[in-house]
Write an enzyme that holds these catalytic residues in place. Structure first.
Site, short mmCIF file in Angstrom:
data_model
loop_
_atom_site.label_atom_id
_atom_site.label_comp_id
_atom_site.label_asym_id
_atom_site.label_seq_id
_atom_site.Cartn_x
_atom_site.Cartn_y
_atom_site.Cartn_z
N THR A 86 -7.83 0.01 -4.36
CA THR A 86 -7.87 1.08 -3.35
C THR A 86 -9.34 1.30 -3.01
O THR A 86 -10.12 1.72 -3.88
CB THR A 86 -7.28 2.39 -3.91
OG1 THR A 86 -5.95 2.14 -4.34
CG2 THR A 86 -7.26 3.47 -2.83
N LYS A 161 -2.52 3.65 2.84
CA LYS A 161 -2.58 4.18 1.46
C LYS A 161 -3.24 5.57 1.43
O LYS A 161 -2.73 6.50 0.81
CB LYS A 161 -3.38 3.18 0.60
CG LYS A 161 -3.85 3.69 -0.73
CD LYS A 161 -2.85 3.49 -1.83
CE LYS A 161 -3.32 4.16 -3.11
NZ LYS A 161 -2.36 4.11 -4.16
N LYS A 236 -10.18 10.48 -6.22
CA LYS A 236 -10.78 9.30 -5.57
C LYS A 236 -10.15 9.07 -4.19
O LYS A 236 -10.84 8.90 -3.19
CB LYS A 236 -10.55 8.06 -6.46
CG LYS A 236 -10.93 6.76 -5.79
CD LYS A 236 -10.51 5.53 -6.56
CE LYS A 236 -10.72 4.28 -5.72
NZ LYS A 236 -10.34 3.04 -6.39
#
Ligand code: NAD
Length: 289
Positions: A86, A161, A236
């Site tokens: 990611t 995402k 994050k």
């Protein structure tokens, strides 16, 4: 098919193990984590030499770009670089440019499903890049996960995402706030769940991953808030969503506030190492104002 696998941590280790189990010729590389049974190369470049596919599962965009530069120099013309980490959208697009210059196809393919999904081979991949390249490596995705959704051009897998996880962070906060308020109003948690889970306030956070222990299906709340999906990882991903929003000049006030709250929770209020739903017991300790 010869596969180089770079980054064998909590996610990459079991993903590489599943590829080996399915009969792929896998060589891994990780300076720290060396799972049993995975043949290890000394450097990412060595693991990538002559590979039809290189998969990366790394902590952040800076590392992913540096490793991509190293492996692309060794990958054959027409091979495919899959980045499952990611990372930020702009670095994913930069990696795709580097790959094109090297005659390699790049796919950004971040995952949903966590460590359990990695071990079980049931991850969902959100894939950005050329659809023909996705078809070329479909068998690799089929082993590592149960679904690979093509989301458009390079970077769009990362975009999907972080948009998904921004919604998740916001709905989890809303659900936890509502439980904290309900408690103070004397509303029973089970009654709250029974109403909301079948009403317009329902969401994945309430119905599938209920943050209140003993209510709804089994979730990390029933296991002392052990992750699950760690608050640190939510922080994050919320940071990546706000970086992308800044770059794209998008107004995301709820995402920004969710980032601030998770930052405070993780950095100053004991949230590090806990599940992201553990923000409920923290909110309950807070007073208004
Ligand atoms: P992790 O820290 O367990 O694994 C990352 C691995 O990369 C480590 O073993 C590290 O040694 C290795 N590494 C770092 N630099 C390297 C280099 N230059 N060359 C080779 N290896 C290197 O992290 P993780 O939980 O496996 O997560 C990996 C990625 O997946 C992250 O981007 C994370 O955001 C994403 N992700 C994680 C989860 C989860 O539940 N853990 C869920 C979805 C997505």
């Amino acid at each position: 098919m010869k596969i180089g696998f770079i980054g064998l941590g909590n996610m990459g280790g079991p993903m590489a193990a599943n590829l080996l189990k399915a009969g792929f010729d896998v060589t891994g590389c990780d300076p720290v984590s060396k799972p049993d049974g995975v043949p290890i190369a000394q450097t990412p470049a060595q693991a990538a030499k002559g590979a039809d596919v290189v998969v990366m599962m790394l902590p952040n965009g800076k590392t992913a770009q540096a490793v991509a530069s190293d492996v692309l120099a060794e990958m054959p013309f027409g091979s495919v670089l899959i980045d499952c980490s990611t990372i930020d959208v702009s670095t994913a697009r930069k990696i795709a440019e580097l790959a094109t210059d090297a005659g390699v196809h790049a796919l950004d393919a971040p995952v949903s499903g966590g460590v359990g999904g990695a071990a079980a081979g049931t991850l969902t991949f959100m894939v950005g890049g050329c659809p023909k390249a996705l078809d070329q490596v479909r068998s690799v995705f089929d082993v590592m996960g149960s679904k690979a959704v093509h989301c458009g051009a390079a970077g769009n897998g990362q975009a999907a995402k972080i948009c998904n996880n921004m919604i998740l962070g916001i709905t989890m906060l809303g659900t936890c706030e509502a439980f904290a308020l309900a408690d103070k109003l004397g509303l029973d948690r089970q009654a709250m769940y029974d109403v909301v889970s079948t009403s317009s306030g329902s969401s994945w956070s309430m119905n599938t991953y209920c943050p209140a222990p003993g209510v709804g299906p089994t979730s990390p709340a029933d296991n002392g808030y052990q992750p699950g999906f760690a608050a640190d990882l939510m922080l994050k991903d919320l940071g990546l969503s706000q970086d992308a929003a800044t770059d794209a000049d998008a107004h995301t006030p709820m995402g920004e506030l969710a980032l601030t709250l998770y930052q405070s929770f993780v950095e100053n209020n004991g949230g590090a190492g806990q599940d992201f739903s553990a923000i409920l017991p923290w909110l309950e300790t807070q007073k208004r104002g």
